[in-house]
Scaffold this motif. Structure first.
Motif, PDB file in Angstrom:
ATOM      1  N   THR A 181       0.849  -1.185   0.000  1.00 52.42           N
ATOM      2  CA  THR A 181       0.000   0.000   0.000  1.00 52.42           C
ATOM      3  C   THR A 181       0.885   1.234   0.000  1.00 52.42           C
ATOM      4  O   THR A 181       1.684   1.430   0.921  1.00 52.42           O
ATOM      5  CB  THR A 181      -0.933   0.005   1.218  1.00 52.42           C
ATOM      6  OG1 THR A 181      -1.732  -1.183   1.194  1.00 52.42           O
ATOM      7  CG2 THR A 181      -1.846   1.225   1.202  1.00 52.42           C
ATOM      8  N   LEU A 182       0.749   2.074  -1.032  1.00 51.00           N
ATOM      9  CA  LEU A 182       1.578   3.270  -1.154  1.00 51.00           C
ATOM     10  C   LEU A 182       1.019   4.454  -0.379  1.00 51.00           C
ATOM     11  O   LEU A 182       1.775   5.219   0.232  1.00 51.00           O
ATOM     12  CB  LEU A 182       1.707   3.684  -2.625  1.00 51.00           C
ATOM     13  CG  LEU A 182       2.588   2.870  -3.545  1.00 51.00           C
ATOM     14  CD1 LEU A 182       2.611   3.519  -4.921  1.00 51.00           C
ATOM     15  CD2 LEU A 182       4.000   2.756  -3.004  1.00 51.00           C
ATOM     16  N   ALA A 183      -0.294   4.654  -0.446  1.00 50.19           N
ATOM     17  CA  ALA A 183      -0.882   5.852   0.149  1.00 50.19           C
ATOM     18  C   ALA A 183      -2.339   5.603   0.496  1.00 50.19           C
ATOM     19  O   ALA A 183      -3.025   4.811  -0.144  1.00 50.19           O
ATOM     20  CB  ALA A 183      -0.762   7.041  -0.803  1.00 50.19           C
ATOM     21  N   GLY A 184      -2.796   6.314   1.521  1.00 49.95           N
ATOM     22  CA  GLY A 184      -4.165   6.163   1.981  1.00 49.95           C
ATOM     23  C   GLY A 184      -4.268   5.107   3.063  1.00 49.95           C
ATOM     24  O   GLY A 184      -3.302   4.374   3.340  1.00 49.95           O
ATOM     25  N   ALA A 185      -5.445   5.037   3.674  1.00 51.50           N
ATOM     26  CA  ALA A 185      -5.707   4.054   4.730  1.00 51.50           C
ATOM     27  C   ALA A 185      -6.976   3.292   4.389  1.00 51.50           C
ATOM     28  O   ALA A 185      -8.000   3.907   4.055  1.00 51.50           O
ATOM     29  CB  ALA A 185      -5.853   4.747   6.085  1.00 51.50           C
ATOM     30  N   PRO A 186      -6.960   1.960   4.444  1.00 47.54           N
ATOM     31  CA  PRO A 186      -8.115   1.158   4.036  1.00 47.54           C
ATOM     32  C   PRO A 186      -9.383   1.554   4.784  1.00 47.54           C
ATOM     33  O   PRO A 186      -9.397   1.673   6.008  1.00 47.54           O
ATOM     34  CB  PRO A 186      -7.700  -0.271   4.391  1.00 47.54           C
ATOM     35  CG  PRO A 186      -6.219  -0.250   4.443  1.00 47.54           C
ATOM     36  CD  PRO A 186      -5.841   1.111   4.916  1.00 47.54           C
ATOM     37  N   ASP A 193      -3.973  15.706   2.582  1.00 54.12           N
ATOM     38  CA  ASP A 193      -2.636  15.624   2.018  1.00 54.12           C
ATOM     39  C   ASP A 193      -1.664  15.165   3.098  1.00 54.12           C
ATOM     40  O   ASP A 193      -1.897  15.356   4.293  1.00 54.12           O
ATOM     41  CB  ASP A 193      -2.197  16.982   1.466  1.00 54.12           C
ATOM     42  CG  ASP A 193      -2.978  17.384   0.220  1.00 54.12           C
ATOM     43  OD1 ASP A 193      -3.611  16.505  -0.389  1.00 54.12           O
ATOM     44  OD2 ASP A 193      -2.940  18.575  -0.134  1.00 54.12           O
ATOM     45  N   GLY A 194      -0.562  14.563   2.677  1.00 51.66           N
ATOM     46  CA  GLY A 194       0.421  14.064   3.632  1.00 51.66           C
ATOM     47  C   GLY A 194       1.247  12.967   3.002  1.00 51.66           C
ATOM     48  O   GLY A 194       1.130  12.684   1.809  1.00 51.66           O
ATOM     49  N   ASN A 195       2.053  12.313   3.783  1.00 58.23           N
ATOM     50  CA  ASN A 195       2.936  11.275   3.272  1.00 58.23           C
ATOM     51  C   ASN A 195       2.340   9.891   3.451  1.00 58.23           C
ATOM     52  O   ASN A 195       1.920   9.522   4.557  1.00 58.23           O
ATOM     53  CB  ASN A 195       4.288  11.338   3.981  1.00 58.23           C
ATOM     54  CG  ASN A 195       5.271  10.324   3.412  1.00 58.23           C
ATOM     55  OD1 ASN A 195       5.398   9.221   3.926  1.00 58.23           O
ATOM     56  ND2 ASN A 195       5.925  10.689   2.326  1.00 58.23           N
ATOM     57  N   GLY A 196       2.288   9.128   2.357  1.00 62.19           N
ATOM     58  CA  GLY A 196       1.917   7.726   2.410  1.00 62.19           C
ATOM     59  C   GLY A 196       0.631   7.427   3.151  1.00 62.19           C
ATOM     60  O   GLY A 196      -0.447   7.901   2.796  1.00 62.19           O
ATOM     61  N   GLY A 197       0.757   6.664   4.216  1.00 64.07           N
ATOM     62  CA  GLY A 197      -0.401   6.237   4.988  1.00 64.07           C
ATOM     63  C   GLY A 197      -1.105   7.339   5.729  1.00 64.07           C
ATOM     64  O   GLY A 197      -2.235   7.159   6.209  1.00 64.07           O
ATOM     65  N   ALA A 198      -0.488   8.522   5.842  1.00 62.13           N
ATOM     66  CA  ALA A 198      -1.147   9.655   6.501  1.00 62.13           C
ATOM     67  C   ALA A 198      -2.121  10.364   5.572  1.00 62.13           C
ATOM     68  O   ALA A 198      -3.002  11.095   6.035  1.00 62.13           O
ATOM     69  CB  ALA A 198      -0.107  10.649   7.016  1.00 62.13           C
ATOM     70  N   ALA A 199      -1.977  10.178   4.267  1.00 58.64           N
ATOM     71  CA  ALA A 199      -2.873  10.808   3.295  1.00 58.64           C
ATOM     72  C   ALA A 199      -4.203  10.072   3.259  1.00 58.64           C
ATOM     73  O   ALA A 199      -4.309   8.901   3.650  1.00 58.64           O
ATOM     74  CB  ALA A 199      -2.237  10.807   1.915  1.00 58.64           C
TER      75      ALA A 199
END
Length: 393
Positions: A181-186, A193-199
């Protein structure tokens, strides 16, 4: 620089200049997409017993135009997800499609929550996920889980990038098959906006990759365009989260409504299928958003100059090596071409006839969703249950 490349660059530059100097297009108020398009469930089966892909071969000249089967069953009951060759393969809601450097096609299969691989010979196998096993899990092959994946992109190294729409995340499948998983949270549908899992994203669909390695995402239910740089930093470059509209302008002055696909050309111009507006938008490298073709809220089918052209819930885009933009005009059941001079033409299918019809042009397409360049003057497309090869004139 070779002469053909120079001429192509000059032609693109002239087109950009004409766009910037042309009259401003006033967008109509956003309205529901409807009227004028009949939808049926017809099928025409020219050769469903032949398991070979219907492409170039010893008995089929490469220049032959028409609609040909690559894989999938051409019948109303031929859904489901099943590995196999040609018409023995089955697809369940195929959407995004991309041609990879290894010569294979890759397909995001929305309903089965899997990613499929289709060889040049038309053999379909499941690359990642398990049909019907919905979730969000990183891992290799069948250990991975997705939730309604819709679009794909591929880089020169064979790594795939997937909009995992139901999970509101962006996933990567390495060339070796590892899913991360590159970005976002399931399961967290919002905009941040933010980095990786924080977006955070909300049901993203379209995805594309520029020459510098930046990903661009059509964040569908946020009505925005997002960028993911090589360090996985996510920023919003156009539109305002939660604000559905059709205004042109720069950055947060622009508005989109449920954009479902995005493409980037070699000069860094972005093109957006602004699906609920039934328009095609463009974003210049400096961030200016402009309506390229169609009219907001006017769902129809008309070829011609950009302002006179009409689309209906167009949901897929691809660009060929000559700079032509091809559009999967989903609500019309057609493939449209926007030439480098801006003129719009219908190259496959008959507007209002939602039927898969193989054979000579115009052929027929049932709600095409994904589209990719397969070769010179050759496209691949996904429709209901099918992966097709299209050879327009």
């Amino acid at each position: 620089m070779p002469l053909p490349t120079v001429l192509q660059a000059l032609r693109r530059s002239a087109l950009r200049l004409s766009r910037r100097l042309g009259p401003l297009m006033l967008c109509a108020a956003l309205a529901a997409c409807g009227g004028g398009v009949s939808v049926g469930l017809g099928y025409t089966d020219f050769d469903d017993d032949d398991d070979r892909p219907h492409g170039p071969g010893p008995d089929r000249p490469p220049a032959e135009t028409g609609v040909f089967l690559i894989a999938g069953g051409l019948c109303p009951q031929c859904g489901g997800s099943q590995d196999g060759s040609g018409s023995n393969a089955r697809f369940d809601g195929p959407e995004g499609i991309v041609a990879a450097p290894d010569g294979n096609l890759y397909v995001a299969e929305r309903n089965s929550a899997t990613i499929r691989k289709v060889s040049e010979q038309g053999v379909a196998v499941t690359l990642a996920g398990i049909a019907g096993a919905i979730g969000s899990q990183d891992g290799a092959g069948s250990a991975a889980r997705f939730n309604t994946p819709t679009r794909l992109e591929v880089d020169a190294g064979g790594n795939l990038y997937v909009t995992d729409t139901g999970n509101s995340t962006i996933r990567q499948i390495s060339a070796a098959g590892a899913v991360t998983t590159l970005a976002g949270a399931p399961g967290q549908c919002s905009s941040l906006d933010g980095n990786g899992g924080a977006a955070r994203f909300c049901s993203p669909q379209g995805i594309t990759l520029d020459r510098q390695g930046n990903l661009y995402v059509a964040d569908t239910l946020n009505h925005t365009i997002r960028r993911i740089d090589r360090a996985n930093n996510v920023t919003t470059i156009a539109g305002v989260a939660g604000s559905c509209g059709s205004s042109d302008g720069r950055g947060n002055a622009a508005r989109f409504c449920e954009p479902q696909d995005i493409e980037v050309d070699e000069d860094g111009w972005l093109y957006v299928a602004d699906t609920a507006n039934s328009t095609i938008r463009e974003i210049s490298p400096s961030g200016e958003v402009r309506t390229l073709a169609g009219a907001a809220g006017q769902c129809g089918s008309a070829d011609g100059a950009p302002g006179a052209a009409r689309f209906c819930r167009a949901a897929g885009l691809t660009i060929d090596g000559a700079g032509n933009l091809f559009v999967a005009d989903t609500g019309n059941g057609t493939i449209r071409r926007i030439g480098t001079n801006g003129a719009v033409s219908t190259v496959t299918g008959v507007a209002g006839s939602q039927s898969n019809v193989l054979g000579p042009l115009p052929g027929g397409l049932n709600a095409p969703r994904g589209i990719a360049v397969l070769g010179a003057n050759t496209l691949a497309a996904t429709t209901q249950h099918l992966v097709l090869k299209l050879v327009p004139r």
